[in-house]
Scaffold this motif. Structure first.
Motif, PDB file in Angstrom:
ATOM      1  N   SER A  45       0.620  -1.315  -0.107  1.00  0.00           N
ATOM      2  CA  SER A  45       0.057  -0.013  -0.120  1.00  0.00           C
ATOM      3  C   SER A  45       0.976   1.283  -0.016  1.00  0.00           C
ATOM      4  O   SER A  45       0.452   2.330  -0.316  1.00  0.00           O
ATOM      5  N   LEU A  46       1.958   1.163   0.811  1.00  0.00           N
ATOM      6  CA  LEU A  46       2.844   2.328   0.819  1.00  0.00           C
ATOM      7  C   LEU A  46       4.097   2.548   0.029  1.00  0.00           C
ATOM      8  O   LEU A  46       4.713   3.392  -0.157  1.00  0.00           O
ATOM      9  N   THR A  47       4.102   1.581  -1.034  1.00  0.00           N
ATOM     10  CA  THR A  47       5.502   1.757  -1.700  1.00  0.00           C
ATOM     11  C   THR A  47       4.866   1.968  -3.375  1.00  0.00           C
ATOM     12  O   THR A  47       5.584   1.802  -4.280  1.00  0.00           O
ATOM     13  N   GLU A  48       3.729   2.493  -3.248  1.00  0.00           N
ATOM     14  CA  GLU A  48       3.027   3.271  -4.644  1.00  0.00           C
ATOM     15  C   GLU A  48       2.885   4.772  -3.922  1.00  0.00           C
ATOM     16  O   GLU A  48       2.585   4.729  -3.006  1.00  0.00           O
ATOM     17  N   PRO A  49       3.064   5.730  -5.042  1.00  0.00           N
ATOM     18  CA  PRO A  49       2.921   7.148  -4.596  1.00  0.00           C
ATOM     19  C   PRO A  49       1.622   7.436  -3.750  1.00  0.00           C
ATOM     20  O   PRO A  49       0.636   7.166  -4.474  1.00  0.00           O
ATOM     21  N   PRO A  50       1.860   8.089  -2.634  1.00  0.00           N
ATOM     22  CA  PRO A  50       0.601   8.402  -1.875  1.00  0.00           C
ATOM     23  C   PRO A  50      -0.275   9.524  -2.561  1.00  0.00           C
ATOM     24  O   PRO A  50       0.497  10.362  -3.519  1.00  0.00           O
ATOM     25  N   ILE A  51      -1.407   9.757  -2.222  1.00  0.00           N
ATOM     26  CA  ILE A  51      -2.116  10.913  -2.990  1.00  0.00           C
ATOM     27  C   ILE A  51      -2.292  12.138  -2.050  1.00  0.00           C
ATOM     28  O   ILE A  51      -2.510  11.883  -0.799  1.00  0.00           O
ATOM     29  N   PRO A  52      -1.913  13.340  -2.376  1.00  0.00           N
ATOM     30  CA  PRO A  52      -1.906  14.403  -1.500  1.00  0.00           C
ATOM     31  C   PRO A  52      -3.665  14.607  -1.136  1.00  0.00           C
ATOM     32  O   PRO A  52      -4.436  14.644  -2.081  1.00  0.00           O
ATOM     33  N   LEU A  53      -3.804  15.229  -0.121  1.00  0.00           N
ATOM     34  CA  LEU A  53      -5.008  15.557   0.161  1.00  0.00           C
ATOM     35  C   LEU A  53      -5.200  17.091   0.330  1.00  0.00           C
ATOM     36  O   LEU A  53      -4.266  17.760   0.888  1.00  0.00           O
ATOM     37  N   ASN A  54      -6.348  17.377  -0.366  1.00  0.00           N
ATOM     38  CA  ASN A  54      -6.583  18.889  -0.038  1.00  0.00           C
ATOM     39  C   ASN A  54      -6.708  19.529   1.020  1.00  0.00           C
ATOM     40  O   ASN A  54      -6.688  20.896   1.159  1.00  0.00           O
ATOM     41  N   GLU A  55      -7.197  18.890   1.945  1.00  0.00           N
ATOM     42  CA  GLU A  55      -7.560  19.256   3.229  1.00  0.00           C
ATOM     43  C   GLU A  55      -6.364  19.470   4.111  1.00  0.00           C
ATOM     44  O   GLU A  55      -5.401  18.792   4.634  1.00  0.00           O
ATOM     45  N   PRO A  56      -6.080  20.907   4.387  1.00  0.00           N
ATOM     46  CA  PRO A  56      -4.723  21.251   5.331  1.00  0.00           C
ATOM     47  C   PRO A  56      -5.085  20.976   6.645  1.00  0.00           C
ATOM     48  O   PRO A  56      -6.112  21.245   7.041  1.00  0.00           O
ATOM     49  N   THR A  57      -3.910  20.478   7.252  1.00  0.00           N
ATOM     50  CA  THR A  57      -4.028  20.300   8.823  1.00  0.00           C
ATOM     51  C   THR A  57      -4.070  21.783   9.601  1.00  0.00           C
ATOM     52  O   THR A  57      -3.568  22.646   8.980  1.00  0.00           O
ATOM     53  N   LYS A  58      -4.220  21.754  10.776  1.00  0.00           N
ATOM     54  CA  LYS A  58      -4.169  23.152  11.718  1.00  0.00           C
ATOM     55  C   LYS A  58      -2.903  23.650  11.453  1.00  0.00           C
ATOM     56  O   LYS A  58      -2.939  24.730  11.262  1.00  0.00           O
ATOM     57  N   SER A  59      -1.823  22.977  11.357  1.00  0.00           N
ATOM     58  CA  SER A  59      -0.368  23.702  11.375  1.00  0.00           C
ATOM     59  C   SER A  59       0.084  23.556  10.033  1.00  0.00           C
ATOM     60  O   SER A  59       1.263  24.036   9.665  1.00  0.00           O
ATOM     61  N   PHE A 108      -4.769   4.030   3.958  1.00  0.00           N
ATOM     62  CA  PHE A 108      -3.846   4.491   5.138  1.00  0.00           C
ATOM     63  C   PHE A 108      -4.014   6.071   4.951  1.00  0.00           C
ATOM     64  O   PHE A 108      -4.100   6.723   3.778  1.00  0.00           O
ATOM     65  N   VAL A 109      -4.035   6.865   5.901  1.00  0.00           N
ATOM     66  CA  VAL A 109      -3.766   8.388   6.107  1.00  0.00           C
ATOM     67  C   VAL A 109      -2.370   8.393   6.455  1.00  0.00           C
ATOM     68  O   VAL A 109      -1.860   7.930   7.588  1.00  0.00           O
ATOM     69  N   LEU A 110      -1.366   9.449   5.716  1.00  0.00           N
ATOM     70  CA  LEU A 110      -0.096   9.614   6.346  1.00  0.00           C
ATOM     71  C   LEU A 110       0.078  10.953   6.775  1.00  0.00           C
ATOM     72  O   LEU A 110      -0.296  11.990   5.498  1.00  0.00           O
ATOM     73  N   LYS A 111       0.110  11.331   7.908  1.00  0.00           N
ATOM     74  CA  LYS A 111       0.027  12.672   8.211  1.00  0.00           C
ATOM     75  C   LYS A 111       1.439  13.269   8.605  1.00  0.00           C
ATOM     76  O   LYS A 111       2.180  12.440   9.812  1.00  0.00           O
ATOM     77  N   CYS A 112       2.012  14.283   8.212  1.00  0.00           N
ATOM     78  CA  CYS A 112       3.191  15.088   8.590  1.00  0.00           C
ATOM     79  C   CYS A 112       2.841  15.622  10.008  1.00  0.00           C
ATOM     80  O   CYS A 112       1.761  16.493  10.173  1.00  0.00           O
ATOM     81  N   ILE A 113       3.671  15.314  10.961  1.00  0.00           N
ATOM     82  CA  ILE A 113       3.462  15.881  12.288  1.00  0.00           C
ATOM     83  C   ILE A 113       4.582  16.606  12.728  1.00  0.00           C
ATOM     84  O   ILE A 113       5.806  16.448  12.236  1.00  0.00           O
ATOM     85  N   ALA A 114       4.109  17.305  13.701  1.00  0.00           N
ATOM     86  CA  ALA A 114       5.206  18.237  14.571  1.00  0.00           C
ATOM     87  C   ALA A 114       6.193  17.433  15.346  1.00  0.00           C
ATOM     88  O   ALA A 114       5.789  16.222  15.819  1.00  0.00           O
TER      89      ALA A 114
END
Length: 387
Positions: A106-120, A132-138
């Motif tokens: 599932s994760l060795t194919e290019p992920p799809i960007p989501l248009n919804e920005p997170t709070k930060s 799966f959701v891949l979330k860049c976090i602080a």
């Protein structure tokens, strides 16, 4: 134990370019795909413990790649990958029947960007198959996860995985162009098969809890509490389903209160069976998806919704419930807790004072309040609007 060893302390190792290349539009995503493939492969050489020990919650595996001959259009020539607590997250994946090979695929194919920005405004992606959701976090969130992980593991074991809490599957640090990026991988709460027609992020608060006009222009905007109220929405589960749902939700919320967590949301995705629609990415062939409805009837073009939903969807769609048989609406609901890492410390206490003064209101409306108050208001909102 032979082969690579997962260590709590290790020196960087220099590896040479491998034959398999991971192509993505963003260097970060290429490195992520490479890192997932590498770390899953490393687990093949590790004896999986019967029982997790304290040191497993501190362990990590990391690697540095330094190769001037990399094709920079495909992969940066220098990068680092670090996976936190690999055996702990593997235990979670096994608990929810997500096997390593499936996770890697599932994760060795290019992920799809989501248009919804997170709070930060940190990046948010979903795997190409939407599982799966891949979330860049602080970096601060990484610290919270480390503190939270032993209790989270204990809770998952005690509840046998019967929870609305996020299903966490992996945590990585990816260093690209000397910038550290932290990526948390979790199960997608929203249905991966059925088109989501309406989507809400609810906290049980009303101050600043309306979707922006820009957000409302999206095909399926993420609406909020005030939008939910203005639309006179109700989630019709029926008496018995609601009882089971609320028991699970209260148990999860009490767990979060015990850890002084607040500011979490219930994500609600609604699929209208009468509108229909099977969710599919245009880049994925139709052969990769089962276009049969759950009553066993194949759709001719993959656009039909199921006419029946039984227990057979539960393992593939763990956050899904169906509307009551007596409801005037024929809907599928995807329901799960998100954003559960916010700790009510001095920073949030100060924000509570500031927001109260700014809004000229008491704690009834604002989202930044003590965990106990937040939980009570949150549960009251859900209980009132779920029937």
């Amino acid at each position: 134990m032979e082969g690579h060893k997962i260590k709590t302390k290790s020196k960087f190792k220099v590896r040479h370019q491998k034959h398999k290349l991971f192509r993505a539009n963003e260097p970060l995503l290429s490195v992520l795909m490479w890192g997932v493939n590498f770390t899953i492969h490393e687990l093949d050489n590790v004896n999986i413990p019967v029982m997790l020990l304290p040191e497993h919650f501190k362990a990590y595996v990391k690697i540095r790649i330094d190769n001037q001959n990399f094709n920079k259009e495909v992969m940066p020539s220098h990068f680092k990958v670090k996976e936190y607590c690999p055996l702990v997250f593997r235990a979670f994946r096994e608990y929810w029947k997500v096997h390593d090979s499936s996770f890697r695929d599932s994760l060795t194919e290019p992920p799809i960007p989501l248009n919804e920005p997170t709070k930060s405004n940190l990046a948010l992606y979903q795997s190409y198959d939407r599982r799966f959701v891949l979330k860049c976090i602080a970096k601060e969130d990484v610290e919270q996860i480390h503190k939270f992980l032993p209790e989270y593991h204990r809770y998952i074991v005690e509840t046998q995985g019967d929870t609305l809490l996020p299903h966490y599957y992996a945590l990585y640090r990816l260093t690209v162009d000397d910038k550290e990026n932290y990526v948390l991988v979790m199960r997608n709460v929203l249905s991966t098969k059925y088109k989501i027609h309406y989507k809400y992020d609810v906290k049980g608060s009303t101050v600043d809890r309306s979707a922006t006009e820009k957000e409302k222009l999206n095909t399926c905007p993420t609406l909020k509490d005030n939008d939910f109220l203005e639309g006179k929405r109700a989630i019709d589960l029926g008496i018995e389903q609601k009882r089971i749902f609320m028991e699970r939700l209260k148990r999860d919320v009490n767990f979060l209160v015990g850890l002084h967590k607040m500011d979490y949301s219930l994500l609600i995705g609604i699929h209208d069976l009468d509108q229909g629609g099977v969710e599919r990415d245009q880049n994925v062939s139709t052969g990769d998806f089962n276009t049969s409805d759950l009553s066993g009837n194949e759709s001719s073009d993959g656009s039909e919704s199921p006419t029946q939903v039984g227990d057979d969807y539960s393992s593939d769609e763990p956050f899904m419930m169906r509307s009551s048989d007596t409801s005037s609406r024929r809907e599928l609901y995807s329901l799960g807790l998100i954003d559960i890492l916010t700790y009510y410390g001095m920073k949030k206490k100060s924000a509570h004072v500031a927001k109260t003064k700014l809004s000229g209101s008491d704690a009834d409306g604002i989202s930044t309040v003590k965990p106990e108050i937040y939980a009570r208001r949150f549960l009251d909102f859900i209980d009132k609007h779920f029937i």
